[in-house]
Design a protein around this motif. Structure first.
Motif, PDB file in Angstrom:
ATOM      1  N   ASP A  61       0.824  -1.204   0.000  1.00 49.01           N
ATOM      2  CA  ASP A  61       0.000   0.000   0.000  1.00 49.01           C
ATOM      3  C   ASP A  61       0.860   1.255   0.000  1.00 49.01           C
ATOM      4  O   ASP A  61       0.526   2.247  -0.665  1.00 49.01           O
ATOM      5  CB  ASP A  61      -0.922  -0.002   1.216  1.00 49.01           C
ATOM      6  N   ARG A  62       1.959   1.247   0.717  1.00 48.37           N
ATOM      7  CA  ARG A  62       2.821   2.426   0.754  1.00 48.37           C
ATOM      8  C   ARG A  62       3.316   2.794  -0.642  1.00 48.37           C
ATOM      9  O   ARG A  62       3.361   3.973  -1.015  1.00 48.37           O
ATOM     10  CB  ARG A  62       4.017   2.183   1.675  1.00 48.37           C
ATOM     11  N   TYR A  63       3.687   1.777  -1.415  1.00 53.87           N
ATOM     12  CA  TYR A  63       4.263   2.020  -2.730  1.00 53.87           C
ATOM     13  C   TYR A  63       3.270   1.783  -3.866  1.00 53.87           C
ATOM     14  O   TYR A  63       3.659   1.691  -5.038  1.00 53.87           O
ATOM     15  CB  TYR A  63       5.482   1.114  -2.924  1.00 53.87           C
ATOM     16  N   ALA A  64       1.986   1.697  -3.556  1.00 51.28           N
ATOM     17  CA  ALA A  64       0.980   1.324  -4.554  1.00 51.28           C
ATOM     18  C   ALA A  64       0.995   2.238  -5.774  1.00 51.28           C
ATOM     19  O   ALA A  64       0.820   1.774  -6.906  1.00 51.28           O
ATOM     20  CB  ALA A  64      -0.409   1.322  -3.913  1.00 51.28           C
ATOM     21  N   ALA A  65       1.209   3.518  -5.555  1.00 53.54           N
ATOM     22  CA  ALA A  65       1.165   4.459  -6.674  1.00 53.54           C
ATOM     23  C   ALA A  65       2.272   4.218  -7.685  1.00 53.54           C
ATOM     24  O   ALA A  65       2.174   4.670  -8.831  1.00 53.54           O
ATOM     25  CB  ALA A  65       1.251   5.896  -6.146  1.00 53.54           C
ATOM     26  N   ALA A  66       3.304   3.478  -7.279  1.00 56.54           N
ATOM     27  CA  ALA A  66       4.437   3.231  -8.174  1.00 56.54           C
ATOM     28  C   ALA A  66       4.249   1.992  -9.035  1.00 56.54           C
ATOM     29  O   ALA A  66       4.971   1.808 -10.018  1.00 56.54           O
ATOM     30  CB  ALA A  66       5.719   3.089  -7.354  1.00 56.54           C
ATOM     31  N   PHE A  67       3.295   1.135  -8.688  1.00 60.34           N
ATOM     32  CA  PHE A  67       3.185  -0.158  -9.351  1.00 60.34           C
ATOM     33  C   PHE A  67       2.277  -0.091 -10.575  1.00 60.34           C
ATOM     34  O   PHE A  67       1.191   0.495 -10.525  1.00 60.34           O
ATOM     35  CB  PHE A  67       2.626  -1.209  -8.391  1.00 60.34           C
ATOM     36  N   ASP A  68       2.727  -0.734 -11.658  1.00 57.01           N
ATOM     37  CA  ASP A  68       1.875  -0.898 -12.833  1.00 57.01           C
ATOM     38  C   ASP A  68       2.041  -2.276 -13.462  1.00 57.01           C
ATOM     39  O   ASP A  68       1.619  -2.511 -14.590  1.00 57.01           O
ATOM     40  CB  ASP A  68       2.158   0.184 -13.876  1.00 57.01           C
ATOM     41  N   GLY A  69       2.645  -3.219 -12.728  1.00 56.88           N
ATOM     42  CA  GLY A  69       2.883  -4.565 -13.234  1.00 56.88           C
ATOM     43  C   GLY A  69       2.137  -5.616 -12.429  1.00 56.88           C
ATOM     44  O   GLY A  69       0.929  -5.516 -12.216  1.00 56.88           O
ATOM     45  N   GLY A  70       2.871  -6.626 -11.944  1.00 60.13           N
ATOM     46  CA  GLY A  70       2.244  -7.750 -11.266  1.00 60.13           C
ATOM     47  C   GLY A  70       1.633  -7.396  -9.929  1.00 60.13           C
ATOM     48  O   GLY A  70       0.538  -7.871  -9.586  1.00 60.13           O
ATOM     49  N   PHE A  71       2.316  -6.576  -9.129  1.00 58.72           N
ATOM     50  CA  PHE A  71       1.720  -6.145  -7.867  1.00 58.72           C
ATOM     51  C   PHE A  71       0.414  -5.406  -8.128  1.00 58.72           C
ATOM     52  O   PHE A  71      -0.598  -5.632  -7.459  1.00 58.72           O
ATOM     53  CB  PHE A  71       2.673  -5.243  -7.093  1.00 58.72           C
ATOM     54  N   ARG A  72       0.433  -4.509  -9.120  1.00 59.41           N
ATOM     55  CA  ARG A  72      -0.771  -3.746  -9.442  1.00 59.41           C
ATOM     56  C   ARG A  72      -1.906  -4.672  -9.851  1.00 59.41           C
ATOM     57  O   ARG A  72      -3.048  -4.530  -9.393  1.00 59.41           O
ATOM     58  CB  ARG A  72      -0.451  -2.770 -10.566  1.00 59.41           C
ATOM     59  N   ARG A  73      -1.585  -5.638 -10.695  1.00 53.84           N
ATOM     60  CA  ARG A  73      -2.632  -6.532 -11.190  1.00 53.84           C
ATOM     61  C   ARG A  73      -3.198  -7.393 -10.056  1.00 53.84           C
ATOM     62  O   ARG A  73      -4.409  -7.572  -9.957  1.00 53.84           O
ATOM     63  CB  ARG A  73      -2.061  -7.410 -12.297  1.00 53.84           C
ATOM     64  N   LEU A  74      -2.335  -7.915  -9.193  1.00 56.72           N
ATOM     65  CA  LEU A  74      -2.814  -8.736  -8.092  1.00 56.72           C
ATOM     66  C   LEU A  74      -3.642  -7.928  -7.109  1.00 56.72           C
ATOM     67  O   LEU A  74      -4.659  -8.408  -6.588  1.00 56.72           O
ATOM     68  CB  LEU A  74      -1.632  -9.394  -7.379  1.00 56.72           C
ATOM     69  N   MET A  75      -3.230  -6.697  -6.839  1.00 54.12           N
ATOM     70  CA  MET A  75      -3.990  -5.853  -5.922  1.00 54.12           C
ATOM     71  C   MET A  75      -5.334  -5.450  -6.510  1.00 54.12           C
ATOM     72  O   MET A  75      -6.316  -5.274  -5.785  1.00 54.12           O
ATOM     73  CB  MET A  75      -3.172  -4.613  -5.559  1.00 54.12           C
ATOM     74  N   ASP A  76      -5.406  -5.325  -7.839  1.00 56.24           N
ATOM     75  CA  ASP A  76      -6.654  -4.934  -8.495  1.00 56.24           C
ATOM     76  C   ASP A  76      -7.561  -6.124  -8.776  1.00 56.24           C
ATOM     77  O   ASP A  76      -8.787  -6.013  -8.703  1.00 56.24           O
ATOM     78  CB  ASP A  76      -6.357  -4.222  -9.821  1.00 56.24           C
ATOM     79  N   ASP A  84       7.930  -5.764  -9.395  1.00 52.06           N
ATOM     80  CA  ASP A  84       6.601  -5.528  -9.962  1.00 52.06           C
ATOM     81  C   ASP A  84       6.585  -5.892 -11.444  1.00 52.06           C
ATOM     82  O   ASP A  84       5.646  -6.537 -11.937  1.00 52.06           O
ATOM     83  CB  ASP A  84       6.232  -4.067  -9.750  1.00 52.06           C
ATOM     84  N   ALA A  85       7.634  -5.509 -12.155  1.00 53.88           N
ATOM     85  CA  ALA A  85       7.739  -5.859 -13.573  1.00 53.88           C
ATOM     86  C   ALA A  85       7.927  -7.356 -13.756  1.00 53.88           C
ATOM     87  O   ALA A  85       7.339  -7.970 -14.662  1.00 53.88           O
ATOM     88  CB  ALA A  85       8.896  -5.093 -14.219  1.00 53.88           C
ATOM     89  N   VAL A  86       8.743  -7.971 -12.913  1.00 54.31           N
ATOM     90  CA  VAL A  86       8.956  -9.420 -12.975  1.00 54.31           C
ATOM     91  C   VAL A  86       7.637 -10.161 -12.773  1.00 54.31           C
ATOM     92  O   VAL A  86       7.291 -11.093 -13.514  1.00 54.31           O
ATOM     93  CB  VAL A  86       9.995  -9.846 -11.917  1.00 54.31           C
ATOM     94  N   LEU A  87       6.874  -9.750 -11.762  1.00 51.92           N
ATOM     95  CA  LEU A  87       5.598 -10.417 -11.499  1.00 51.92           C
ATOM     96  C   LEU A  87       4.603 -10.172 -12.624  1.00 51.92           C
ATOM     97  O   LEU A  87       3.794 -11.057 -12.954  1.00 51.92           O
ATOM     98  CB  LEU A  87       5.027  -9.923 -10.174  1.00 51.92           C
ATOM     99  N   GLY A  88       4.647  -9.000 -13.221  1.00 55.59           N
ATOM    100  CA  GLY A  88       3.788  -8.745 -14.361  1.00 55.59           C
ATOM    101  C   GLY A  88       4.098  -9.691 -15.513  1.00 55.59           C
ATOM    102  O   GLY A  88       3.192 -10.243 -16.151  1.00 55.59           O
ATOM    103  N   ASP A  89       5.379  -9.905 -15.769  1.00 54.02           N
ATOM    104  CA  ASP A  89       5.781 -10.849 -16.814  1.00 54.02           C
ATOM    105  C   ASP A  89       5.363 -12.276 -16.456  1.00 54.02           C
ATOM    106  O   ASP A  89       4.974 -13.057 -17.327  1.00 54.02           O
ATOM    107  CB  ASP A  89       7.290 -10.787 -17.024  1.00 54.02           C
ATOM    108  N   LEU A  90       5.441 -12.613 -15.171  1.00 52.16           N
ATOM    109  CA  LEU A  90       5.013 -13.943 -14.738  1.00 52.16           C
ATOM    110  C   LEU A  90       3.533 -14.157 -15.020  1.00 52.16           C
ATOM    111  O   LEU A  90       3.141 -15.190 -15.596  1.00 52.16           O
ATOM    112  CB  LEU A  90       5.297 -14.112 -13.244  1.00 52.16           C
ATOM    113  N   LEU A  91       2.695 -13.215 -14.632  1.00 56.43           N
ATOM    114  CA  LEU A  91       1.256 -13.371 -14.829  1.00 56.43           C
ATOM    115  C   LEU A  91       0.897 -13.414 -16.307  1.00 56.43           C
ATOM    116  O   LEU A  91       0.040 -14.209 -16.729  1.00 56.43           O
ATOM    117  CB  LEU A  91       0.504 -12.239 -14.130  1.00 56.43           C
TER     118      LEU A  91
END
Length: 534
Positions: free
Chosen positions: A49-64, A329-336
Motif C-alpha cells: 500500500d505504501r508504494y501502490a502508486a508506483a506499481f503498474d505490473g504484477g503487484f498492481r494486477r494482483l492488488m486490483d 513488480d515488472a517481474v511479477l507482471g511478466d510472470l502473470l
C-alpha cells in the motif's frame, strides 16, 4: 460476486479436512490446472500500500484483480526465512513442522552443542559440486502442499525455484520435484542428489547461456521515476549498506572485492538481478515441463529473495528497496502474462505472501520522533558476560538458568525472558503463545537457547549492529505480511474483516485446486468468508 464467493467457500469447506482422494484426479473444465505459490522474502504487510502508486505490473494486477486480505500475519515468534517458508508450505506452525530457525543448536550425546542449518543434509550433496554442503528437506517434519498434490496424482509435476536454498526446499515440502536455487559462488542454479542425479538439459542450458548475462551487470542504476521517489525516505543515509556507498548508482568495483567471478556473483546477489533469473527459469520450466497443460494439477513455487537482501542492507523505506520492488513488480507482471499465455487465464490459481516482515531502521524511526534503538556489539557482549557470570556462580543447571533469566531480564532493552515450560501453559500472554508455536524440543534457538530460555527484546529495539536492519521478532512489523489470492472465481475485493494467518494459505490453495489436505492442520479456511463481500 456474492454468489461467486459463496461457491468458492463451499469448495473450500468440502475439501479442507478431507484425507480421501476424489474419484477422478483430473481437473474439470474451469478448474485450475496449475497452483502457483509466490513468496516475496521480507515483504512487510504495509509496503504494497505504501508504494501502490508506483506499481503498474504484477503487484498492481494482483492488488486490483485479487482477493486481498489486510492484517494477515504469522502465528509464530521466530520470523525468519526457513521458518516462514515451511509454515506457508505445510499449513502448520514451526513447533509442528520442525524448522524453527534458519539454524539452531542440538545437543550431542556428550552434552556439547552442534549448529544445524535448516536444510542441511550431508547425505545429499550438490549435483556437480561434491565439495559443497548437501541440502534436502530432511529436517522438515511435515509434508507440504506439493506433497498433497502428488499424493492426489503422482503424475503431477512439482517445481520450486528461489535464490535461496532455505526457500526453494521448504516450498517443495518433502516432494522430489524440480527444486533449484542459486549457488552464489558459482553464479548458477543448483540442486542436490535428494532431487536428481543430473541436471536436465534445459537447466544446464539456462545456467550456461542466461545466468552470466542475468548476473553480469556490475552497476545497479536507479530506475525509479523522479516523481515517485518521494514515496521512500531520502538519501543519503549513513546507516545503510557499508555506510559509505549509500546512494545510486551502486558499482561493484567500489562495493566489493575478491577474486572474480566470485566477487561479481556475490555483489549481484545483493541487487534485484536474481529475481529476474528466477522468473526466466520459471518460464523455461513451464514450457519444458508443460506445467498445467497435461491433464493434471501441477505446482509452481517461486520465492523472490531480493527484497530480503536489499532490505537488510538498506531498509524497507529506502530508495534501494523502492527501486527493487518496482523491478519485482515488472517481474511479477511478466510472470502473470506468461501464465495467461502458456497455461490459460482461467487455468491457474495463485497465492502471494511473505515469509516475514522487517523493522524500519531505528535511525529513521528516531528521525520521525519515535522511540527506537539499535543494539551494538557492546550490548551483545554485555549479555554474554551476564551469562558467563551466572555460569561461574556454581550450583545446578536450574540455579544457573534462573540467574541468567534474572540478570538478562533486568536489562533495559529486554522485555521478557521466557522459560520454555512457561510457554506450555495457557494464558492471556499472546507473545508467549507465539514463542510456544516456534519451539521444537531438542532444537534450540537464540543466544539463550542452550538454557531453554527465550529472549524477547523490547519493541523497536533492533538486534543488528552497524547498519541496515533485520527481522526475527514476534512484533507486528515482523509478523505482518501480504496475503493475496488470484484465480478463476475469486472476486477482486479487499478484506479487513477476516483474520487470516500464513498457515491458512496452503489449505486455501489446495481447496481452490481440488486437492485434499491432512485433517490436522493448524491452517484453516477462515470463518466469515461465506458472508459475502462488504
Amino acid at each position: 460476486m456474492r454468489s461467486q464467493l459463496a461457491l468458492l467457500v463451499g469448495a473450500f469447506t468440502t475439501l479442507v479436512g478431507c484425507s480421501q482422494a476424489p474419484q477422478s484426479p483430473s481437473p474439470q473444465i474451469g478448474e485450475p490446472t496449475l497452483v502457483v505459490y509466490v513468496v516475496v522474502d521480507q515483504l512487510r504487510g504495509d509496503l504494497l500500500d505504501r508504494y501502490a502508486a508506483a506499481f503498474d505490473g504484477g503487484f498492481r494486477r494482483l492488488m486490483d484483480e485479487g482477493m486481498v486480505f489486510e492484517g494477515a500475519s504469522h502465528r509464530h515468534s521466530t520470523t525468519t526465512t526457513a521458518v516462514g517458508h515451511a509454515t506457508l508450505s505445510t499449513g502448520v506452525v514451526p513447533a509442528r513442522h520442525g524448522l524453527n530457525g534458519n539454524s539452531w543448536s542440538e545437543r550431542r550425546p556428550d552434552g556439547s552443542l552442534v549448529d544445524v542449518y535448516a536444510v542441511a543434509d550431508s547425505t545429499a550433496p550438490i549435483v556437480g559440486l561434491p565439495g559443497v554442503p548437501g541440502r534436502s528437506p530432511a529436517n522438515l517434519m511435515r509434508d507440504g502442499l506439493a506433497d498433497w498434490i502428488l499424493e492426489r496424482d503422482p503424475a503431477a509435476r512439482v517445481v520450486s525455484l528461489s535464490a535461496k536454498d532455505r526457500a526453494a526446499i521448504p516450498m517443495a515440502g518433502r516432494a522430489r520435484g524440480h527444486v533449484y536455487w542459486i549457488q552464489r559462488e558459482e553464479g548458477r542454479f543448483v540442486t542436490s542428489t535428494h532431487y536428481r542425479e543430473a541436471y536436465p538439459g534445459w537447466v544446464a542450458d539456462f545456467n550456461r547461456s542466461r545466468m552470466p548475462l542475468l548476473l553480469g551487470d556490475s552497476v545497479w542504476q536507479q530506475s525509479t521515476p523522479v516523481g515517485i521517489r518521494e514515496l521512500a525516505r531520502p538519501d543519503p543515509a549513513s546507516y545503510e549498506g557499508d555506510g559509505i556507498h549509500t546512494t545510486f548508482p551502486h558499482v561493484r568495483s567500489q562495493e566489493t572485492d575478491g577474486p572474480m567471478p566470485y566477487a561479481q556473483w556475490n555483489w549481484s546477489g545483493g541487487t534485484p538481478a536474481p529475481d529476474r533469473a528466477v522468473l526466466e527459469l520459471a518460464e523455461v520450466a513451464v514450457e519444458e515441463l508443460e506445467l498445467g497443460r497435461r491433464g493434471t494439477v501441477d505446482y509452481l513455487a517461486l520465492s523472490f529473495s531480493q527484497t530480503d537482501y536489499v532490505g537488510h542492507g538498506y531498509g524497507p523505506l529506502s530508495q534501494e528497496q523502492l527501486d527493487n520492488l518496482l523491478r519485482l513488480d515488472a517481474v511479477l507482471g511478466d510472470l502473470l502474462d506468461m501464465l495467461d499465455r502458456r497455461v490459460g487465464p482461467d487455468r491457474w490459481v495463485l497465492g502471494l505472501s511473505s515469509d516475514h516482515g522487517v523493522m524500519t531502521t531505528p535511525e529513521w524511526l528516531q528521525h520521525e520522533g519515535r522511540g527506537a534503538r539499535r543494539l551494538e556489539l557492546e550490548d551483545f557482549r554485555r549479555i554474554r558476560e551476564l551469562v558467563s557470570t551466572a555460569e561461574a556462580g556454581g550450583g545446578g543447571r536450574q540455579e544457573v538458568r534462573d540467574r541468567i533469566a534474572e540478570a538478562v531480564g533486568a536489562l533495559d532493552v529486554v522485555a521478557q525472558v521466557y522459560r520454555t515450560e512457561e510457554l506450555k501453559s495457557e494464558g492471556p500472554d499472546t507473545l508467549a503463545a507465539l514463542f510456544a508455536a516456534a519451539t521444537v524440543p531438542g532444537r534450540m534457538t537464540g543466544i539463550l537457547g542452550a538454557y531453554d530460555l527465550h529472549l524477547l527484546f523490547r519493541e523497536a529495539v533492533l538486534a543488528r549492529p552497524g547498519t541496515g536492519t533485520t527481522h526475527g521478532s514476534p512484533y507486528w512489523y515482523d509478523r505482518h505480511v501480504p496475503f493475496i489470492l488470484r484465480g478463476p472465481g475469486i472476486p477482486a475485493v479487499r478484506r479487513s474483516d477476516v483474520a487470516v494467518h500464513t498457515v491458512d494459505m496452503a489449505p486455501i490453495l489446495a481447496g481452490l485446486a481440488g486437492i485434499p489436505v491432512p485433517n490436522d492442520l493448524d491452517g484453516r479456511v477462515p470463518e466469515g468468508l461465506g458472508r459475502g463481500v462488504p
